[in-house]
Structure formats: structure tokens, C-alpha cells
Motif scaffolding. Structure first.
Motif, PDB file in Angstrom:
ATOM      1  N   ALA A  68       0.844  -1.287   0.062  1.00 19.32           N
ATOM      2  CA  ALA A  68      -0.101   0.164  -0.140  1.00 19.32           C
ATOM      3  C   ALA A  68       0.724   1.188  -0.119  1.00 19.32           C
ATOM      4  N   ARG A  69       1.801   1.192   0.635  1.00 23.38           N
ATOM      5  CA  ARG A  69       2.887   2.262   0.700  1.00 23.38           C
ATOM      6  C   ARG A  69       3.455   2.659  -0.424  1.00 23.38           C
ATOM      7  N   ALA A  70       3.880   1.361  -1.402  1.00 31.38           N
ATOM      8  CA  ALA A  70       4.523   1.557  -2.717  1.00 31.38           C
ATOM      9  C   ALA A  70       3.596   2.164  -3.528  1.00 31.38           C
ATOM     10  N   TYR A  71       2.188   1.611  -3.583  1.00 25.44           N
ATOM     11  CA  TYR A  71       1.235   1.965  -4.376  1.00 25.44           C
ATOM     12  C   TYR A  71       0.581   3.418  -4.171  1.00 25.44           C
ATOM     13  N   THR A  72       0.657   4.072  -2.881  1.00 20.29           N
ATOM     14  CA  THR A  72       0.361   5.375  -2.469  1.00 20.29           C
ATOM     15  C   THR A  72       1.608   6.186  -3.039  1.00 20.29           C
ATOM     16  N   SER A  73       2.855   5.942  -2.835  1.00 21.01           N
ATOM     17  CA  SER A  73       3.975   6.572  -3.308  1.00 21.01           C
ATOM     18  C   SER A  73       3.931   6.725  -4.841  1.00 21.01           C
ATOM     19  N   SER A  74       3.629   5.549  -5.402  1.00 18.68           N
ATOM     20  CA  SER A  74       3.542   6.129  -6.949  1.00 18.68           C
ATOM     21  C   SER A  74       2.334   6.722  -7.612  1.00 18.68           C
ATOM     22  N   VAL A  75       1.275   6.724  -6.876  1.00 18.73           N
ATOM     23  CA  VAL A  75       0.125   7.512  -7.044  1.00 18.73           C
ATOM     24  C   VAL A  75       0.579   9.035  -6.754  1.00 18.73           C
ATOM     25  N   GLU A  76       0.979   9.284  -5.797  1.00 25.85           N
ATOM     26  CA  GLU A  76       1.486  10.569  -5.499  1.00 25.85           C
ATOM     27  C   GLU A  76       2.355  11.200  -6.472  1.00 25.85           C
ATOM     28  N   MET A  77       3.622  10.288  -6.928  1.00 29.15           N
ATOM     29  CA  MET A  77       4.533  10.662  -7.841  1.00 29.15           C
ATOM     30  C   MET A  77       3.777  10.855  -9.199  1.00 29.15           C
ATOM     31  N   SER A  78       2.754  10.079  -9.384  1.00 27.64           N
ATOM     32  CA  SER A  78       2.157  10.184 -10.887  1.00 27.64           C
ATOM     33  C   SER A  78       1.320  11.609 -10.756  1.00 27.64           C
ATOM     34  N   ASP A  79       0.790  11.801  -9.610  1.00 25.76           N
ATOM     35  CA  ASP A  79       0.106  12.993  -9.568  1.00 25.76           C
ATOM     36  C   ASP A  79       1.091  14.070  -9.667  1.00 25.76           C
ATOM     37  N   PHE A  80       2.136  14.125  -9.031  1.00 26.56           N
ATOM     38  CA  PHE A  80       2.942  15.087  -8.897  1.00 26.56           C
ATOM     39  C   PHE A  80       3.747  15.583 -10.662  1.00 26.56           C
ATOM     40  N   LEU A  81       3.868  14.132 -11.087  1.00 26.61           N
ATOM     41  CA  LEU A  81       4.260  14.324 -12.471  1.00 26.61           C
ATOM     42  C   LEU A  81       3.235  15.063 -13.436  1.00 26.61           C
ATOM     43  N   GLU A  82       1.883  14.604 -13.358  1.00 25.99           N
ATOM     44  CA  GLU A  82       0.884  15.177 -14.094  1.00 25.99           C
ATOM     45  C   GLU A  82       0.694  16.471 -13.756  1.00 25.99           C
ATOM     46  N   LYS A  83       0.811  17.016 -12.765  1.00 25.30           N
ATOM     47  CA  LYS A  83       0.783  18.328 -12.143  1.00 25.30           C
ATOM     48  C   LYS A  83       2.061  19.174 -13.020  1.00 25.30           C
ATOM     49  N   LYS A  84       3.096  18.646 -12.976  1.00 29.43           N
ATOM     50  CA  LYS A  84       4.397  19.306 -13.569  1.00 29.43           C
ATOM     51  C   LYS A  84       4.100  19.390 -15.154  1.00 29.43           C
ATOM     52  N   ILE A  85       3.614  18.231 -15.736  1.00 24.20           N
ATOM     53  CA  ILE A  85       3.300  18.285 -17.203  1.00 24.20           C
ATOM     54  C   ILE A  85       2.252  19.404 -17.468  1.00 24.20           C
ATOM     55  N   THR A  86       1.117  19.340 -16.723  1.00 27.51           N
ATOM     56  CA  THR A  86       0.270  20.290 -16.821  1.00 27.51           C
ATOM     57  C   THR A  86       0.671  21.761 -16.781  1.00 27.51           C
ATOM     58  N   GLU A  87       1.605  22.160 -15.778  1.00 23.01           N
ATOM     59  CA  GLU A  87       2.329  23.456 -15.672  1.00 23.01           C
ATOM     60  C   GLU A  87       3.353  23.593 -16.818  1.00 23.01           C
ATOM     61  N   LYS A  88       3.992  22.706 -17.250  1.00 28.05           N
ATOM     62  CA  LYS A  88       4.875  22.887 -18.639  1.00 28.05           C
ATOM     63  C   LYS A  88       4.257  23.251 -19.538  1.00 28.05           C
ATOM     64  N   THR A  89       3.074  22.287 -19.772  1.00 31.26           N
ATOM     65  CA  THR A  89       2.218  22.454 -21.094  1.00 31.26           C
ATOM     66  C   THR A  89       1.700  23.992 -21.197  1.00 31.26           C
ATOM     67  N   SER A  90       1.391  24.346 -19.963  1.00 30.45           N
ATOM     68  CA  SER A  90       0.433  25.651 -19.794  1.00 30.45           C
ATOM     69  C   SER A  90       1.673  26.646 -20.115  1.00 30.45           C
ATOM     70  N   GLN A  91       2.749  26.603 -19.718  1.00 31.02           N
ATOM     71  CA  GLN A  91       3.895  27.508 -19.970  1.00 31.02           C
ATOM     72  C   GLN A  91       4.233  27.480 -21.437  1.00 31.02           C
ATOM     73  N   ILE A  92       4.209  26.345 -22.074  1.00 33.28           N
ATOM     74  CA  ILE A  92       4.632  26.212 -23.513  1.00 33.28           C
ATOM     75  C   ILE A  92       3.637  27.035 -24.524  1.00 33.28           C
ATOM     76  N   GLU A  93       2.319  26.845 -23.850  1.00 35.39           N
ATOM     77  CA  GLU A  93       1.200  27.369 -24.635  1.00 35.39           C
ATOM     78  C   GLU A  93       1.384  29.061 -24.415  1.00 35.39           C
ATOM     79  N   GLN A  94       1.890  29.464 -23.184  1.00 29.67           N
ATOM     80  CA  GLN A  94       1.811  30.962 -23.047  1.00 29.67           C
ATOM     81  C   GLN A  94       2.861  31.454 -23.788  1.00 29.67           C
TER      82      GLN A  94
END
Length: 260
Positions: free
Chosen positions: A202-228
Motif C-alpha cells: 500500500a505504501r509503494a502504491y500510494t507513493s507511485s500514485v503521489e508521484m504520478s499526480d506530481f508528474l501530471e501536475k508538472k506536465i500540466t504546468e509545463k504545457t501551460s507555460q509552453i502554450e503561453q
């Protein structure tokens, strides 16, 4: 009446042997049935542990299975080296029935519980306390804390996997009930081993989900920056006095700016 004879003695001896065998067979049968119940309990516990991989749900599940093992007159604590450091499970009176309820806490409190957790983990082995009143394994302040909550019997099972300490399963039972024995300790150890694997997963799964959420957030941020950046470039190009155009390989215009 007549006195007993040798034949009477042999008859009584034979009857005693038959009764002794019956008692032994009944004892073995009850022991076998108990082992079956314990095995079924552990299997159902493991299935429940792995139904969900959410860390908080897994910890609650482990604590509740510990409560089922202990019985209704119990208090169960699950301490873990995770972002959910303490989980409590106990039965609460609901009318004529008792209902199993679990809670999670952001920190281990009060101090007596934290001291008990740290001491039991330092033992690096399961601990069985048959009587809180007479044990010398724990300090007087911890004794007083447990006695105040009517806990008189205790089992502590450190949770570890591949040498890493994951936490501690603490089972407490109220006075007036059957005390814990070595068989209870054995089942609690098996439960603790299964819980360790479930918590780690569960700890490994939760960490992977958190990392996935973090990367998704970063990708969204970078995509927004590129669009700007692209939008700024488009505006700059559109307002240039020069004529800017782009053609494809067939020499067809694919872009022409709006010349000011």
C-alpha cells in the motif's frame, strides 16, 4: 455387597482407558477445529488487506482484523512508519450490540502510548504480557495508562519486512476475559507478517500514485507555460511590420501574418 475383584479392576481399567482415549480424541478434535478457524481467519484477513491498496484503508483493515482476533473487549493500536502514524480499532456499544470502529491519527499520542510503541519496537520480537499488574517489562506510567483503560493483557508484534521496521501491532484485552496465551501470540505473529506485506504494498502504491499526480501536475504546468510562450510568439509575429509567412514542401502557404 461383594468386594471388588481382580476382574472388576481389569474392567474398570479398560473403561478408564476407553474414556481417556475419548477425552484425548475430543481434545485433538477441538484443537484441529481451532486451527481451522485460525487458518480461515488469516486467509480472510489477507484477502481483505489486498482488496484496496489505499494506505489509510489498509491500515484500518489491519487494525480491525486485530480487533476481531482479540474479541469485543479489546483495544487495538496499529503504529506505522508512514504518513498515518497511528490507527485505533475498538468495539463501541450501539444499543444491544457492539460495532467495530477504527480511527486514524496524525501523530502518536499521548506520551505513554509513544513510549510503549518505542519500547516494544526496540525489543525487535513479539511480546506477550499475561498480566499488566505483575509484569516488569513496562514502566509504571505505561501500566497506569493501560489500567485506566481496563487493559490487563497485551500482545505486541513488531511489523518488519526485509529488515525494515514498518510499525507495531498492539493488541490489548480487558480484565475479566480469557488472558492471551502462546497460541494467540502465534496467530498475532502470522497476522503481523501478512500486515507487513500489505502495508509495504500500500505504501509503494500510494507513493507511485503521489508521484504520478506530481508528474501530471508538472506536465500540466509545463504545457501551460509552453502554450503561453507560443501565444506570446504568435502575438509578436502577428504585429511585426514585416511580412512573415511559411510554406510547405509543395510551396503552398500555410501561414501569413497580419501585417500592421
Amino acid at each position: 455387597s461383594e468386594s471388588f475383584s481382580q476382574s472388576s479392576l481389569r474392567l474398570l481399567s479398560g473403561m478408564a482407558n476407553i474414556m481417556g482415549m475419548a477425552v484425548e480424541n475430543m481434545s485433538l478434535y477441538r484443537h484441529s477445529e481451532q486451527k481451522k478457524r485460525e487458518a480461515a481467519f488469516l486467509v480472510s484477513s489477507i484477502k481483505r488487506f489486498h482488496k484496496k491498496l489505499d494506505l489509510k484503508d489498509t491500515l484500518k483493515s489491519v487494525a480491525e482484523e486485530g480487533a476481531k482476533l482479540t474479541g469485543e473487549q479489546c483495544l487495538v493500536y496499529l503504529f506505522s512508519a508512514t504518513k498515518v502514524p497511528m490507527t485505533q480499532a475498538t468495539y463501541q456499544i450501539n444499543g444491544d450490540r457492539r460495532r467495530l470502529k477504527s480511527r486514524t491519527f496524525k501523530e502518536i499520542h499521548p506520551k505513554e502510548l509513544k513510549d510503549l510503541y518505542e519500547f516494544m519496537v526496540s525489543q525487535n520480537k513479539p511480546v506477550l504480557i499475561r498480566s499488566i499488574n505483575h509484569t516488569r517489562k513496562i514502566g509504571q506510567d505505561i501500566k497506569a495508562y493501560l489500567q485506566k483503560r481496563n487493559i490487563h493483557f497485551l500482545i505486541a508484534v513488531p511489523l518488519s519486512l526485509r529488515g525494515e521496521t514498518l510499525g507495531l501491532l498492539l493488541l490489548g484485552k480487558e480484565k475479566g476475559k480469557r488472558s492471551f496465551d502462546l497460541n494467540d501470540l502465534s496467530v498475532a505473529e502470522a497476522l503481523g507478517s501478512a500486515a507487513s506485506v500489505a502495508i509495504q504494498n500500500a505504501r509503494a502504491y500510494t507513493s507511485s500514485v503521489e508521484m504520478s499526480d506530481f508528474l501530471e501536475k508538472k506536465i500540466t504546468e509545463k504545457t501551460s507555460q509552453i502554450e503561453q510562450i507560443q501565444e506570446r510568439q504568435r502575438i509578436q509575429v502577428e504585429h511585426r511590420k514585416d511580412i512573415i509567412f511559411r510554406v510547405n514542401r509543395r510551396n503552398r502557404f500555410v501561414f501569413v501574418n497580419k501585417r500592421s
